[in-house]
Design a protein around this motif. Structure first.
Motif, PDB file in Angstrom:
ATOM      1  N   ALA A 270       0.834  -1.206   0.000  1.00  0.00           N
ATOM      2  CA  ALA A 270       0.000   0.000   0.000  1.00  0.00           C
ATOM      3  C   ALA A 270       0.869   1.256   0.000  1.00  0.00           C
ATOM      4  CB  ALA A 270      -0.931  -0.005   1.212  1.00  0.00           C
ATOM      5  N   PHE A 271       1.964   1.230   0.781  1.00  0.00           N
ATOM      6  CA  PHE A 271       2.855   2.386   0.828  1.00  0.00           C
ATOM      7  C   PHE A 271       3.528   2.597  -0.526  1.00  0.00           C
ATOM      8  CE2 PHE A 271       6.670   4.786   1.426  1.00  0.00           C
ATOM      9  CZ  PHE A 271       6.318   5.760   2.351  1.00  0.00           C
ATOM     10  N   ASN A 272       4.048   1.524  -1.127  1.00  0.00           N
ATOM     11  CA  ASN A 272       4.701   1.653  -2.426  1.00  0.00           C
ATOM     12  C   ASN A 272       3.745   2.215  -3.470  1.00  0.00           C
ATOM     13  OD1 ASN A 272       7.025   0.559  -1.339  1.00  0.00           O
ATOM     14  ND2 ASN A 272       6.657  -1.499  -2.146  1.00  0.00           N
ATOM     15  N   ALA A 273       2.510   1.726  -3.467  1.00  0.00           N
ATOM     16  CA  ALA A 273       1.513   2.233  -4.417  1.00  0.00           C
ATOM     17  C   ALA A 273       1.218   3.705  -4.160  1.00  0.00           C
ATOM     18  CB  ALA A 273       0.234   1.400  -4.331  1.00  0.00           C
ATOM     19  N   SER A 274       1.168   4.090  -2.884  1.00  0.00           N
ATOM     20  CA  SER A 274       0.922   5.491  -2.536  1.00  0.00           C
ATOM     21  C   SER A 274       2.067   6.381  -3.000  1.00  0.00           C
ATOM     22  CB  SER A 274       0.733   5.633  -1.022  1.00  0.00           C
ATOM     23  OG  SER A 274      -0.341   4.853  -0.563  1.00  0.00           O
ATOM     24  N   TYR A 333       6.090   0.363  -7.631  1.00  0.00           N
ATOM     25  CA  TYR A 333       4.901  -0.489  -7.705  1.00  0.00           C
ATOM     26  C   TYR A 333       4.483  -0.522  -9.175  1.00  0.00           C
ATOM     27  CZ  TYR A 333       0.491  -2.689  -6.443  1.00  0.00           C
ATOM     28  OH  TYR A 333      -0.565  -3.585  -6.325  1.00  0.00           O
ATOM     29  N   ASP A 334       4.622  -1.671  -9.779  1.00  0.00           N
ATOM     30  CA  ASP A 334       4.430  -1.816 -11.214  1.00  0.00           C
ATOM     31  C   ASP A 334       2.980  -2.122 -11.554  1.00  0.00           C
ATOM     32  OD1 ASP A 334       4.752  -2.135 -13.896  1.00  0.00           O
ATOM     33  OD2 ASP A 334       6.166  -3.805 -13.785  1.00  0.00           O
ATOM     34  N   PRO A 340       4.957   7.250 -20.581  1.00  0.00           N
ATOM     35  CA  PRO A 340       4.431   8.564 -20.183  1.00  0.00           C
ATOM     36  C   PRO A 340       3.058   8.873 -20.749  1.00  0.00           C
ATOM     37  CG  PRO A 340       6.741   8.735 -20.837  1.00  0.00           C
ATOM     38  CD  PRO A 340       6.307   7.340 -21.175  1.00  0.00           C
ATOM     39  N   SER A 341       2.724   8.283 -21.894  1.00  0.00           N
ATOM     40  CA  SER A 341       1.404   8.524 -22.486  1.00  0.00           C
ATOM     41  C   SER A 341       0.295   7.805 -21.724  1.00  0.00           C
ATOM     42  CB  SER A 341       1.381   8.083 -23.952  1.00  0.00           C
ATOM     43  OG  SER A 341       1.536   6.679 -24.063  1.00  0.00           O
ATOM     44  N   LYS A 342       0.684   6.888 -20.825  1.00  0.00           N
ATOM     45  CA  LYS A 342      -0.300   6.125 -20.059  1.00  0.00           C
ATOM     46  C   LYS A 342      -0.383   6.602 -18.607  1.00  0.00           C
ATOM     47  CE  LYS A 342       0.219   1.890 -22.792  1.00  0.00           C
ATOM     48  NZ  LYS A 342       0.541   0.434 -22.750  1.00  0.00           N
ATOM     49  N   VAL A 343      -0.052   7.858 -18.370  1.00  0.00           N
ATOM     50  CA  VAL A 343      -0.004   8.349 -16.991  1.00  0.00           C
ATOM     51  C   VAL A 343      -1.369   8.263 -16.314  1.00  0.00           C
ATOM     52  CG1 VAL A 343      -0.324  10.769 -17.700  1.00  0.00           C
ATOM     53  CG2 VAL A 343       0.752  10.247 -15.519  1.00  0.00           C
ATOM     54  N   ASP A 344      -2.447   8.511 -17.053  1.00  0.00           N
ATOM     55  CA  ASP A 344      -3.784   8.434 -16.463  1.00  0.00           C
ATOM     56  C   ASP A 344      -4.141   6.999 -16.083  1.00  0.00           C
ATOM     57  OD1 ASP A 344      -5.074  11.304 -17.010  1.00  0.00           O
ATOM     58  OD2 ASP A 344      -3.877  10.731 -18.742  1.00  0.00           O
ATOM     59  N   GLU A 345      -3.775   6.078 -16.951  1.00  0.00           N
ATOM     60  CA  GLU A 345      -4.011   4.660 -16.661  1.00  0.00           C
ATOM     61  C   GLU A 345      -3.219   4.231 -15.430  1.00  0.00           C
ATOM     62  OE1 GLU A 345      -2.944   0.279 -18.578  1.00  0.00           O
ATOM     63  OE2 GLU A 345      -2.934   2.054 -19.873  1.00  0.00           O
ATOM     64  N   ALA A 346      -1.968   4.648 -15.370  1.00  0.00           N
ATOM     65  CA  ALA A 346      -1.133   4.314 -14.209  1.00  0.00           C
ATOM     66  C   ALA A 346      -1.742   4.868 -12.929  1.00  0.00           C
ATOM     67  CB  ALA A 346       0.277   4.860 -14.414  1.00  0.00           C
ATOM     68  N   ALA A 347      -2.211   6.098 -12.983  1.00  0.00           N
ATOM     69  CA  ALA A 347      -2.788   6.725 -11.790  1.00  0.00           C
ATOM     70  C   ALA A 347      -4.012   5.971 -11.286  1.00  0.00           C
ATOM     71  CB  ALA A 347      -3.151   8.173 -12.091  1.00  0.00           C
ATOM     72  N   ARG A 348      -4.903   5.630 -12.208  1.00  0.00           N
ATOM     73  CA  ARG A 348      -6.116   4.924 -11.794  1.00  0.00           C
ATOM     74  C   ARG A 348      -5.793   3.548 -11.201  1.00  0.00           C
ATOM     75  NH1 ARG A 348      -8.145   7.676 -16.408  1.00  0.00           N
ATOM     76  NH2 ARG A 348      -7.564   5.965 -17.796  1.00  0.00           N
ATOM     77  N   LYS A 349      -4.827   2.859 -11.811  1.00  0.00           N
ATOM     78  CA  LYS A 349      -4.457   1.537 -11.301  1.00  0.00           C
ATOM     79  C   LYS A 349      -3.760   1.632  -9.947  1.00  0.00           C
ATOM     80  CE  LYS A 349      -4.111  -0.987 -15.692  1.00  0.00           C
ATOM     81  NZ  LYS A 349      -3.196  -1.710 -16.618  1.00  0.00           N
ATOM     82  N   LEU A 350      -2.928   2.644  -9.770  1.00  0.00           N
ATOM     83  CA  LEU A 350      -2.258   2.821  -8.482  1.00  0.00           C
ATOM     84  C   LEU A 350      -3.259   3.176  -7.395  1.00  0.00           C
ATOM     85  CD1 LEU A 350       0.894   4.727  -9.758  1.00  0.00           C
ATOM     86  CD2 LEU A 350       0.920   2.516  -8.583  1.00  0.00           C
TER      87      LEU A 350
END
Length: 396
Positions: A270-274, A333-334, A340-350
């Motif tokens: 949880a910390f790594n994802a945060s 946290y992968d 970089p073009s997938k920053v929104d996707e990364a944010a939602r998944k994190l």
């Protein structure tokens, strides 16, 4: 590089490529130091009647300034090219391994409790390239053990002898940048109304670029004779290092080492994802100019650090693990969205990963008081949504 004659297109491109590489290196330096200092803060027992609260507060000032330096370096990079790419395995430093050293130094990157060796490391990181003034008798009696080692031997590095020398060269390039660089993207940069008031500089020309870099140098790496420089602040802490106590947290913990303890393992994830959610949010802020969207992102930056990362770390350092206590690992946290073009996707998944691991941790807790603490953290995390759905924006 010859700066005396009018620059050709080839020399402009060479200059730009060099300064971009150096600015990306500067960002990596800041990303390396922030977890070091946060981990040290988390390790100190506050309200112990022995100076712990004061020590935590002093290091917190340094963290605050390092965040400013990260923002300024990012503004510089954004003014010349595209903004920084913070969320990637390549961008995030690792800690504790034999090859883990801070950029342009031989200084090891180790997450440690705030004791003698830890503070010595901080002094080495923040030491100016020029030789420091002679220590007073009182400072000598503190037996710092660092003033003969803080400056790497000349020629020990491939290009730079210290972080301070690296920043000195970068400053020299900034001073000569007017003929080589066209500065742009002011609306994508952090502004004084976003963070840090008058210390924040938006880069629009060579003069403002130099001002931004000078703040980094004067407060931190490469500074000489500046009263509030990090070197001086850590030297004062070193001399008072017996005035607080630390939790018995491990050195450079790895998430994998917590696997046998389900609660601690889920907290670490949880910390790594945060932490990665924080980096994605900062990264995104250098990509959007819409004021309402930016306001949502900037509000999230504060909330992730204060309402999620800090209480999660405080919970972990009070949680027994093996012969001591647990602590956050600050690892990547992968979510398979590093592009970089997938920053929104990364944010939602994190964001979803934070909820998942906090929920799993809550299920592992039997103590009602502890469960309530984690529920509050989870509630806070749930409210820190990626701003697009909240503000009515579509994905970019």
């Amino acid at each position: 590089m010859d700066y005396t004659s009018p620059p050709s297109e080839e020399s402009r491109q060479k200059f730009k490529s060099t300064i971009l590489t150096m600015l990306r290196s500067a960002i990596k330096v800041e990303l390396s130091t922030i977890p070091l200092y946060l981990y040290s803060i988390y390790s100190i027992i506050k309200d112990d009647g022995k100076g712990g609260t004061q020590a935590r507060a002093k290091i917190s000032v340094v963290v605050h300034q390092e965040m400013l330096h990260l923002a300024l370096a990012g503004n510089l990079l954004t003014s010349i090219d595209s903004g920084p790419h913070l969320y990637s395995a390549a961008s995030l430093p690792t800690y504790g391994g034999p090859d883990d050293v801070i950029l342009y130094s031989k200084i090891p990157l180790r997450l440690e409790r705030c004791e003698k060796s830890n503070l010595e490391c901080f002094l080495r990181i923040e030491a100016p390239y020029l030789a420091p003034s002679k220590l007073t008798a009182e400072e000598e009696s503190a037996n710092t053990g660092v003033h003969d080692r803080v400056h790497p031997v000349l020629g020990a590095l491939d290009k730079f002898n210290s972080i301070g020398e690296f920043y000195s060269e970068l400053e020299d390039m900034i001073k000569k940048s007017a003929e080589y660089i066209t500065f742009k993207n002011k609306d994508l940069q952090f502004s004084p109304t976003d963070f840090f008031s008058d210390k924040m500089t938006q880069v629009t020309d060579q003069k403002s670029a130099h001002h931004a870099l000078k703040i980094i140098i004067d407060q931190g790496e490469g500074s000489v004779g500046v009263e509030e420089a990090h070197y001086q602040m850590f030297l004062e802490l070193y001399m008072k290092r017996t005035e607080w106590t630390c939790q018995p947290v491990p050195n450079s913990p790895k998430t994998e080492t917590y696997k046998e303890n389900k609660l601690v393992y889920e907290l670490a994830l949880a910390f790594n994802a945060s932490y990665c959610y924080l980096l994605v949010t900062i990264q995104k802020t250098w990509q959007v100019s819409d004021l309402l969207f930016r306001r949502g992102l900037i509000g999230n930056i504060h909330s992730i650090m204060i309402d999620v990362m800090t209480p999660l770390a405080e919970f972990m350092v009070n949680e027994p693990f093996q012969d001591g206590k647990a602590a956050p690992p600050f690892e990547f946290y992968d979510v398979q969205a590093e592009d970089p073009s997938k920053v929104d996707e990364a944010a939602r998944k994190l964001w979803a990963a934070i909820q998942l691991h906090l929920g799993n941790a809550i299920n592992e807790v039997q103590d009602a008081e502890k469960k309530e603490v984690l529920n509050v953290i989870k509630f806070s995390a749930e409210r820190i949504m990626w701003p697009m759905p909240r503000l009515g924006h579509s994905s970019v």
